[in-house]
Design a protein around this motif. Structure first.
Motif, short mmCIF file in Angstrom:
data_model
loop_
_atom_site.label_atom_id
_atom_site.label_comp_id
_atom_site.label_asym_id
_atom_site.label_seq_id
_atom_site.Cartn_x
_atom_site.Cartn_y
_atom_site.Cartn_z
N GLY A 93 3.15 27.13 -53.68
CA GLY A 93 3.45 26.23 -52.63
C GLY A 93 2.76 24.85 -52.52
O GLY A 93 2.49 24.14 -53.37
N ARG A 94 1.90 24.67 -51.36
CA ARG A 94 1.20 23.48 -51.10
C ARG A 94 -0.23 23.67 -51.28
O ARG A 94 -1.16 23.04 -50.53
N SER A 95 -0.69 24.89 -51.49
CA SER A 95 -2.23 25.35 -51.76
C SER A 95 -3.05 24.61 -52.73
O SER A 95 -2.09 23.79 -53.64
N SER A 96 -4.06 24.99 -52.89
CA SER A 96 -4.96 24.49 -53.94
C SER A 96 -5.08 25.47 -55.18
O SER A 96 -6.00 25.56 -55.94
N ARG A 97 -4.15 26.31 -55.29
CA ARG A 97 -4.15 27.73 -56.31
C ARG A 97 -2.96 27.39 -57.13
O ARG A 97 -2.14 26.89 -56.81
#
Length: 428
Positions: A269-273
């Motif tokens: 998604g837009r996460s940092s993972r």
């Protein structure tokens, strides 16, 4: 690049003699024979020059965060059957572009034990092609400093003690006048050579389903490969000339090993993972869902592309959890990357498939016997014994050790004998 290594009375080794190190050096042999000790000697010096305490003579370890190994005490490092004097020595020659103004040189250091039980330098000998500097221990921690082949010491005193095994004190540098900068350059060259070592051990981290990334590039991959994923993420996501360089290189070798078609970094998604996706035969799988061999070889492939040119990459059992074909391809990786990226590989392995492919590469003239060194380490009583494997231009070993990789021919003969006996018994 390291050109020679010498150990005396160091752990399993009474005396290695002068061990030539080439662009690709392979260490083979039985378990607990002393192969890893050859590697550990250089790592001991690396963690010494990186010690925060500049007055330390030899950092035997104990700091779980900053040290590569905990070597224990002086007695743990000293050869069990050590003769008098109770001292051990480590020496090496280097020759390479990482050395700055000093292009080649020699390091030799002998260590003893003080009355308090600590390790102290007895003699330190640093050389360039034309200059020589020695520090010799006297009574009560004083040192004499000798230059070239002069018979009389230039300096004497306790304030001239060596620091971190590779350098002399600021007082000594200053009082050597015009020779001081030469010694300083030589010490810096030796330090850089040791700091350029990148070590990846045999026990590597298991894969995760996803990974956080703080948008930075790691300094190294870590001895267990813990930062290899960060290096991949930095390669895929950081802008610049080298974008995807590591990822593409890793993908190329995974395909040659026939364990994957390519590697992909995918954001959640837009996460940092981020996930590592392995593509094979039209199927995309999370790294966690494929065979363990892929995750275990990833740090090996990453370090091959991530290490700066001029580095020495030390690998223990790079073949772990890989099938035979993939193990064999590792030989091609070492030869190709060593040539293309100007890095040195020192590899401790038990893989017959890796060794056999290296023989084939020599026979194909893709690498010369002069660019590859192969050694077989075995025990001779309490001491380790080093056998140089002499290879001809076709990769054939001229001095094959007994039980080198088991006895394949003997097994075949035994199977044929048993088959014949059973067939004869069935007829009667």
């Amino acid at each position: 690049m390291f050109a020679q290594l010498r150990l005396t009375q160091f752990k399993a080794w009474k005396d290695t003699g002068s061990v030539a190190l080439k662009p690709v050096t392979m260490l083979l042999g039985t378990n607990s024979s002393g192969k890893s000790t050859l590697i550990q000697s250089l790592l001991l010096l690396k963690q010494t020059v990186q010690s925060p305490d500049r007055t330390v003579h030899l950092n035997l370890g104990g700091d779980e965060v900053n040290d590569l190994f905990n070597f224990g005490s002086f007695e743990d490092v000293l050869h069990q059957a050590a003769e008098q004097p109770r001292q051990f020595s480590i020496g090496f020659d280097f020759d390479g572009e990482t050395a700055g103004r000093i292009k080649s040189g020699k390091f030799d250091c002998t260590y003893g034990q003080t009355s308090s039980g600590s390790v102290a330098i007895q003699t330190l000998d640093l050389r360039t092609e034309s200059r020589r500097f020695r520090a010799i221990r006297r009574d009560k921690g004083a040192f004499s400093i000798m230059v070239d082949e002069e018979s009389m010491p230039r300096l004497k005193g306790r304030n001239y003690a060596p620091e971190r095994s590779v350098a002399l004190s600021a007082d000594a540098i200053a009082e050597l006048n015009q020779d001081g900068p030469v010694l300083e350059d030589l010490s810096l060259a030796i330090r850089r050579e040791l700091e350029s070592i990148i070590y990846l051990g045999p026990l590597r981290r298991k894969p995760e389903r996803d990974y956080p990334w703080n948008k930075t590039k790691p300094g190294d991959v870590g001895i267990d490969g813990r930062s290899a994923i960060d290096a991949l993420l930095a390669s895929a996501l950081l802008k610049g000339e080298e974008q995807s360089y590591v990822v593409n290189g890793v993908s190329r070798w995974l395909a040659k090993m026939k364990v994957a078609d390519k590697l992909e970094v995918r954001q959640q998604g837009r996460s940092s993972r981020y996930e590592l996706i392995i593509h094979r035969d039209g199927v995309a799988c999370n790294l966690r869902d494929v065979g363990i061999g892929v995750s275990q070889v990833l740090p090996v492939l990453v370090v091959a592309y991530f290490a700066p040119p001029g580095s020495t990459i030390i690998l223990e059992e790079p073949e772990i959890h890989l099938h035979p074909l993939a193990q064999a391809v590792l030989a091609e990786l070492f030869v190709t990357i060593s040539h293309e990226r100007k890095v040195q590989f020192i590899v401790e392995t038990h893989s017959e498939h890796l060794f056999r492919r290296m023989q084939t590469l020599i026979a194909r003239q893709e690498v010369s016997a002069e660019q590859v060194a192969m050694y077989f380490v075995e025990r001779d009583g309490k001491a380790a014994k080093l056998r140089v494997l002499a290879l001809d231009e076709y990769g054939r070993v001229k001095n094959w050790p007994d039980g080198f990789f088991g006895d394949a021919l003997g097994e075949t003969r035994e199977q044929a004998r048993l088959m014949f006996e059973r067939q004869q018994a069935a007829k009667s």
